[in-house]
Design a protein around this motif. Structure first.
Motif, short mmCIF file in Angstrom:
data_model
loop_
_atom_site.label_atom_id
_atom_site.label_comp_id
_atom_site.label_asym_id
_atom_site.label_seq_id
_atom_site.Cartn_x
_atom_site.Cartn_y
_atom_site.Cartn_z
N CYS A 194 0.84 -1.20 0.00
CA CYS A 194 0.00 0.00 0.00
C CYS A 194 0.88 1.25 0.00
CB CYS A 194 -0.92 -0.01 1.22
SG CYS A 194 -2.02 1.43 1.30
N HIS B 118 0.12 4.12 1.05
CA HIS B 118 -0.12 5.02 2.18
C HIS B 118 0.96 4.82 3.24
CE1 HIS B 118 -2.46 6.16 6.00
NE2 HIS B 118 -2.13 7.30 5.38
N GLN B 119 0.96 3.66 3.89
CA GLN B 119 1.98 3.41 4.91
C GLN B 119 2.56 2.00 4.85
OE1 GLN B 119 0.59 4.59 8.82
NE2 GLN B 119 0.40 6.73 8.22
N GLY B 120 2.36 1.32 3.73
CA GLY B 120 3.09 0.07 3.51
C GLY B 120 2.45 -1.22 3.97
N CYS B 121 1.18 -1.24 4.30
CA CYS B 121 0.52 -2.51 4.60
C CYS B 121 0.32 -3.30 3.29
CB CYS B 121 -0.84 -2.27 5.26
SG CYS B 121 -0.71 -1.60 6.93
N CYS C 17 -6.95 -2.26 1.45
CA CYS C 17 -5.92 -2.21 2.49
C CYS C 17 -6.58 -2.39 3.86
CB CYS C 17 -5.16 -0.89 2.43
SG CYS C 17 -3.82 -0.85 3.65
N CYS D 214 -5.35 -1.72 6.77
CA CYS D 214 -4.86 -0.82 7.84
C CYS D 214 -5.70 0.45 7.99
CB CYS D 214 -3.40 -0.47 7.58
SG CYS D 214 -2.33 -1.93 7.76
N HIS D 215 -5.93 1.20 6.91
CA HIS D 215 -6.66 2.47 7.03
C HIS D 215 -7.75 2.59 5.97
CE1 HIS D 215 -2.40 3.15 8.36
NE2 HIS D 215 -3.07 3.39 9.48
N SER E 121 -7.82 2.16 2.52
CA SER E 121 -7.66 2.55 1.11
C SER E 121 -8.10 1.41 0.20
CB SER E 121 -6.19 2.89 0.79
OG SER E 121 -5.82 4.09 1.40
FE1 FES Z 1 -2.92 1.22 3.47
FE2 FES Z 1 -2.82 3.12 5.33
S1 FES Z 1 -1.34 1.60 4.89
S2 FES Z 1 -4.40 2.73 3.91
#
Ligand code: FES
Length: 147
Positions: A93, A95-98, A109, A111-112, A114
């Protein structure tokens, strides 16, 4: 005369013993030779072709939903069928790598929240950058990706 018959009997036994042992050995060796080629063909060869594409899976696996590998040539990759054809994305991802997962309609995603379209572009944030993509194609029963 008895000594002669004993000697002849022993000689016949000694003569036939190597033949019997050889027959047993060839019986046990044959099944091993037959199973080895089958094991080799069952394993997918991911050595890149001359054009740089390497097999990540089979069409059968792709038709079951998605082919996802955590380490394919050093990258985490997922392949799906989409309107564009066969699509391969990097599942990291932006955004922050999930790790995103294909839910049947989009890469989601956990985690948050997306979501990304099959071609990797952002459907819903907070991510603002598209997923990385790779060239992908089908060759016979193999699904190929170029990293
Ligand atoms: Fe995917 Fe935040 S790491 S939405």
């Amino acid at each position: 005369r008895r000594e002669f018959m004993n000697w002849v009997g022993f000689g016949a036994l000694a003569t036939s013993l190597p033949v019997a042992i050889a027959a047993c050995q060839s019986d046990t060796a044959t099944p091993e030779a037959e199973t080895e080629p089958a094991a080799e063909t069952a394993e997918l060869d991911d050595t890149p072709d001359a054009d740089g594409f390497a097999a990540i899976g089979t069409v059968t696996e792709l038709d079951e939903g998605t082919i996802a590998k955590q380490n394919f040539k050093g990258e985490q990759v997922a392949v799906v069928r989409a309107a564009e054809g066969v699509v391969a994305v990097n599942t990291l991802c932006t955004h922050q790598g999930c790790t995103v997962k294909w839910d049947g309609e989009a890469f989601a995603c956990p985690c948050h929240g997306s979501n990304f379209f099959a071609d990797g572009t952002v459907a819903t944030g907070p991510a603002s950058e598209p997923l990385g993509t790779y060239e992908a194609k089908i060759d016979g029963d193999r699904v190929l990706v170029k990293i």
